[in-house]
Design a protein around this motif. Sequence first.
Motif, PDB file in Angstrom:
ATOM      1  N   GLU A   1       0.832  -1.125   0.133  1.00 31.31           N
ATOM      2  CA  GLU A   1      -0.044  -0.198  -0.131  1.00 31.31           C
ATOM      3  C   GLU A   1       0.931   0.999   0.010  1.00 31.31           C
ATOM      4  OE1 GLU A   1      -3.632   2.284   0.114  1.00 31.31           O
ATOM      5  OE2 GLU A   1      -3.306   0.110  -0.216  1.00 31.31           O
ATOM      6  N   THR A   2       1.779   1.364   0.657  1.00 29.98           N
ATOM      7  CA  THR A   2       2.823   2.323   0.907  1.00 29.98           C
ATOM      8  C   THR A   2       4.297   2.197   0.774  1.00 29.98           C
ATOM      9  OG1 THR A   2       2.952   2.201   3.287  1.00 29.98           O
ATOM     10  CG2 THR A   2       1.212   3.509   2.518  1.00 29.98           C
ATOM     11  N   ILE A   3       4.910   2.865   0.630  1.00 26.44           N
ATOM     12  CA  ILE A   3       6.526   2.763   0.519  1.00 26.44           C
ATOM     13  C   ILE A   3       7.319   3.953   1.297  1.00 26.44           C
ATOM     14  CG2 ILE A   3       6.731   3.984  -1.653  1.00 26.44           C
ATOM     15  CD1 ILE A   3       9.045   1.550  -2.227  1.00 26.44           C
ATOM     16  N   GLU A   4       8.361   3.701   2.005  1.00 25.42           N
ATOM     17  CA  GLU A   4       9.047   4.502   2.737  1.00 25.42           C
ATOM     18  C   GLU A   4      10.573   4.860   1.894  1.00 25.42           C
ATOM     19  OE1 GLU A   4       7.060   3.571   7.133  1.00 25.42           O
ATOM     20  OE2 GLU A   4       9.390   3.120   6.665  1.00 25.42           O
ATOM     21  N   LEU A   5      10.806   5.886   2.053  1.00 21.26           N
ATOM     22  CA  LEU A   5      12.500   6.154   1.629  1.00 21.26           C
ATOM     23  C   LEU A   5      13.099   6.621   2.909  1.00 21.26           C
ATOM     24  CD1 LEU A   5      14.694   6.338  -0.587  1.00 21.26           C
ATOM     25  CD2 LEU A   5      14.015   8.511  -1.083  1.00 21.26           C
ATOM     26  N   ARG A   6      14.047   5.851   3.795  1.00 26.70           N
ATOM     27  CA  ARG A   6      14.656   6.221   4.649  1.00 26.70           C
ATOM     28  C   ARG A   6      15.960   6.928   4.424  1.00 26.70           C
ATOM     29  NH1 ARG A   6      13.123   1.268   9.158  1.00 26.70           N
ATOM     30  NH2 ARG A   6      10.828   1.578   8.932  1.00 26.70           N
ATOM     31  N   TYR A   7      16.297   7.855   5.340  1.00 21.98           N
ATOM     32  CA  TYR A   7      17.548   8.479   4.936  1.00 21.98           C
ATOM     33  C   TYR A   7      18.643   8.177   6.428  1.00 21.98           C
ATOM     34  CZ  TYR A   7      14.884  11.346   1.842  1.00 21.98           C
ATOM     35  OH  TYR A   7      14.141  11.457   0.754  1.00 21.98           O
ATOM     36  N   GLN A   8      19.910   8.664   6.094  1.00 22.75           N
ATOM     37  CA  GLN A   8      20.838   7.979   7.035  1.00 22.75           C
ATOM     38  C   GLN A   8      20.715   8.865   8.588  1.00 22.75           C
ATOM     39  OE1 GLN A   8      24.044   9.273   4.802  1.00 22.75           O
ATOM     40  NE2 GLN A   8      24.557   7.192   3.928  1.00 22.75           N
ATOM     41  N   ASP A   9      20.119  10.202   8.358  1.00 25.02           N
ATOM     42  CA  ASP A   9      19.960  10.866   9.505  1.00 25.02           C
ATOM     43  C   ASP A   9      18.654  10.647  10.256  1.00 25.02           C
ATOM     44  OD1 ASP A   9      18.219  12.130   7.863  1.00 25.02           O
ATOM     45  OD2 ASP A   9      18.857  13.975   7.819  1.00 25.02           O
TER      46      ASP A   9
ATOM     47  N   LYS B   1      26.774  14.626   2.811  1.00 29.03           N
ATOM     48  CA  LYS B   1      27.173  13.241   3.468  1.00 29.03           C
ATOM     49  C   LYS B   1      26.657  12.976   4.824  1.00 29.03           C
ATOM     50  CE  LYS B   1      31.641  12.168   3.583  1.00 29.03           C
ATOM     51  NZ  LYS B   1      33.043  12.195   3.698  1.00 29.03           N
ATOM     52  N   GLY B   2      25.979  11.770   5.210  1.00 25.83           N
ATOM     53  CA  GLY B   2      25.496  11.518   6.379  1.00 25.83           C
ATOM     54  C   GLY B   2      23.900  11.660   6.333  1.00 25.83           C
ATOM     55  N   ARG B   3      23.568  12.372   5.399  1.00 22.37           N
ATOM     56  CA  ARG B   3      22.151  12.606   5.254  1.00 22.37           C
ATOM     57  C   ARG B   3      21.363  12.052   4.233  1.00 22.37           C
ATOM     58  NH1 ARG B   3      20.013  18.427   6.928  1.00 22.37           N
ATOM     59  NH2 ARG B   3      18.362  16.995   7.425  1.00 22.37           N
ATOM     60  N   GLN B   4      22.017  11.202   3.222  1.00 21.47           N
ATOM     61  CA  GLN B   4      21.490  10.743   2.076  1.00 21.47           C
ATOM     62  C   GLN B   4      20.478   9.607   2.157  1.00 21.47           C
ATOM     63  OE1 GLN B   4      24.835  10.036  -0.451  1.00 21.47           O
ATOM     64  NE2 GLN B   4      25.646  12.410   0.031  1.00 21.47           N
ATOM     65  N   PHE B   5      19.922   9.311   1.352  1.00 21.74           N
ATOM     66  CA  PHE B   5      18.939   8.186   1.273  1.00 21.74           C
ATOM     67  C   PHE B   5      19.717   6.628   1.589  1.00 21.74           C
ATOM     68  CE2 PHE B   5      19.498   9.075  -3.138  1.00 21.74           C
ATOM     69  CZ  PHE B   5      19.829   7.875  -3.595  1.00 21.74           C
ATOM     70  N   GLU B   6      19.187   5.645   2.106  1.00 27.78           N
ATOM     71  CA  GLU B   6      19.702   4.507   2.557  1.00 27.78           C
ATOM     72  C   GLU B   6      19.010   3.324   2.393  1.00 27.78           C
ATOM     73  OE1 GLU B   6      21.704   4.322   6.397  1.00 27.78           O
ATOM     74  OE2 GLU B   6      19.618   4.628   7.383  1.00 27.78           O
ATOM     75  N   ARG B   7      17.578   3.442   2.402  1.00 28.26           N
ATOM     76  CA  ARG B   7      16.703   2.017   2.457  1.00 28.26           C
ATOM     77  C   ARG B   7      15.273   2.550   1.956  1.00 28.26           C
ATOM     78  NH1 ARG B   7      17.196  -2.845   4.429  1.00 28.26           N
ATOM     79  NH2 ARG B   7      19.260  -2.445   4.983  1.00 28.26           N
ATOM     80  N   LEU B   8      14.805   1.659   1.321  1.00 29.75           N
ATOM     81  CA  LEU B   8      13.311   1.525   1.105  1.00 29.75           C
ATOM     82  C   LEU B   8      12.641   0.520   1.687  1.00 29.75           C
ATOM     83  CD1 LEU B   8      13.210   1.847  -2.941  1.00 29.75           C
ATOM     84  CD2 LEU B   8      12.539   3.568  -1.466  1.00 29.75           C
ATOM     85  N   VAL B   9      11.274   0.861   2.259  1.00 29.80           N
ATOM     86  CA  VAL B   9      10.517  -0.157   2.924  1.00 29.80           C
ATOM     87  C   VAL B   9       9.223   0.078   2.364  1.00 29.80           C
ATOM     88  CG1 VAL B   9       9.627  -0.871   5.306  1.00 29.80           C
ATOM     89  CG2 VAL B   9      12.011   0.402   5.043  1.00 29.80           C
ATOM     90  N   LEU B  10       8.554  -1.365   2.108  1.00 35.55           N
ATOM     91  CA  LEU B  10       7.480  -1.616   1.726  1.00 35.55           C
ATOM     92  C   LEU B  10       6.272  -2.019   2.666  1.00 35.55           C
ATOM     93  CD1 LEU B  10       6.101  -1.469  -1.361  1.00 35.55           C
ATOM     94  CD2 LEU B  10       6.545  -4.032  -1.372  1.00 35.55           C
ATOM     95  N   ARG B  11       5.356  -1.337   2.568  1.00 34.14           N
ATOM     96  CA  ARG B  11       4.508  -1.896   3.836  1.00 34.14           C
ATOM     97  C   ARG B  11       2.840  -2.021   3.317  1.00 34.14           C
ATOM     98  NH1 ARG B  11       6.597  -1.184   8.853  1.00 34.14           N
ATOM     99  NH2 ARG B  11       8.328   0.393   8.793  1.00 34.14           N
ATOM    100  N   ASP B  12       2.053  -2.707   3.944  1.00 30.63           N
ATOM    101  CA  ASP B  12       0.656  -3.162   3.426  1.00 30.63           C
ATOM    102  C   ASP B  12       0.062  -2.276   3.968  1.00 30.63           C
ATOM    103  OD1 ASP B  12       0.400  -3.875   6.178  1.00 30.63           O
ATOM    104  OD2 ASP B  12       0.006  -5.855   5.724  1.00 30.63           O
ATOM    105  N   ALA B  13      -1.318  -2.142   3.894  1.00 30.04           N
ATOM    106  CA  ALA B  13      -2.549  -1.327   4.411  1.00 30.04           C
ATOM    107  C   ALA B  13      -2.489  -0.965   5.931  1.00 30.04           C
ATOM    108  CB  ALA B  13      -4.021  -1.353   3.856  1.00 30.04           C
ATOM    109  N   GLU B  14      -2.180  -2.154   6.717  1.00 30.68           N
ATOM    110  CA  GLU B  14      -2.075  -2.129   8.291  1.00 30.68           C
ATOM    111  C   GLU B  14      -0.640  -1.686   8.832  1.00 30.68           C
ATOM    112  OE1 GLU B  14      -4.792  -2.557   9.675  1.00 30.68           O
ATOM    113  OE2 GLU B  14      -5.675  -3.172   7.850  1.00 30.68           O
ATOM    114  N   GLY B  15       0.117  -1.395   7.887  1.00 28.13           N
ATOM    115  CA  GLY B  15       1.658  -0.708   8.097  1.00 28.13           C
ATOM    116  C   GLY B  15       2.446  -1.728   8.479  1.00 28.13           C
ATOM    117  N   ARG B  16       2.083  -3.119   8.384  1.00 29.34           N
ATOM    118  CA  ARG B  16       3.288  -4.080   8.370  1.00 29.34           C
ATOM    119  C   ARG B  16       4.114  -4.145   7.135  1.00 29.34           C
ATOM    120  NH1 ARG B  16      -1.730  -7.001   9.864  1.00 29.34           N
ATOM    121  NH2 ARG B  16      -2.059  -7.188   7.599  1.00 29.34           N
ATOM    122  N   GLU B  17       5.415  -4.463   7.569  1.00 30.27           N
ATOM    123  CA  GLU B  17       6.740  -4.292   6.655  1.00 30.27           C
ATOM    124  C   GLU B  17       6.600  -5.463   5.897  1.00 30.27           C
ATOM    125  OE1 GLU B  17      11.464  -4.635   6.880  1.00 30.27           O
ATOM    126  OE2 GLU B  17      10.513  -2.994   8.238  1.00 30.27           O
TER     127      GLU B  17
END
Length: 262
Positions: free
Chosen positions: A24-32, A63-79
């Motif tokens: 349902e949703t996707i997150e882009l996580r950063y180093q900071d 440096k130290g603030r760039q993107f590092e990971r994508l996380v995919l989640r369902d409608a309930e927020g489960r990874e």
Amino acid sequence: MSPEGVIRSGPVLVSGSVGDEQAETIELRYQDGDVDRQTLVWVSSPIGAGFFLFDVPEEHWGKGRQFERLVLRDAEGRELHSEALTSPRPPAIDAKTGAPSEALQEQAQKLITIRTHTGVEAALWTAPAPNGRTCQWLRLGASGFGGGCSARDIHRPLLAFLQSQGGGVVLLSGGPVRPDVAEIEVRFENGEVAVVPVAKGMWLYEIKPEHFSRGHRPELLIARDADGRELARRRQETKAYGAYPCEKPVPIPDGYGERACP
């Protein structure tokens, strides 16, 4: 990105698609620790995929603030899935020749040259580097098209290539490939076929303007040995925005106003 790991200019986009129907949703996580979230844009059958596009803000270029990971989640927020991302740093380049700075340029060899449709020469160069490594770089006229140095005794793949664009020219280049690869067959969407010889593990081919438009682009590359036997094949993306020159860029679907050649 600079060799020091700082993104120098934008836009910086992270985009892609997913096929998990539970997503349902996707997150882009950063180093900071910051996180950007968005709802996937689903396209129904026959595509059947959910698309996303993040426009990375300038505050996350350093440096130290760039993107590092994508996380995919369902409608309930489960990874559902998590995938690490990296921002590759280019090697230090000799500004005059376009060669990686560690290449021993006094021993450089121009392996392959072609005269492009613009009249400008494209050339694939190679040279040894310290500790037994090998460097390769591509030039278009006086401009460098990038390059790098492979590790010593690296396992050579059967089929490896890059697509480069600049000055109205689109080039496919590859290698170093395994010694038994003698030629690369390029198959186009419209049924045409081109055969590219391999020289000392390297190859270079220009995609001509008549193959820039959709329906005419390279869609399959096949590595063959000297007897014509197929060793490996790889599909090539044909619908990516910005991969080929055009006269009139168009808005990217769900691209937040960004425009590119279709």
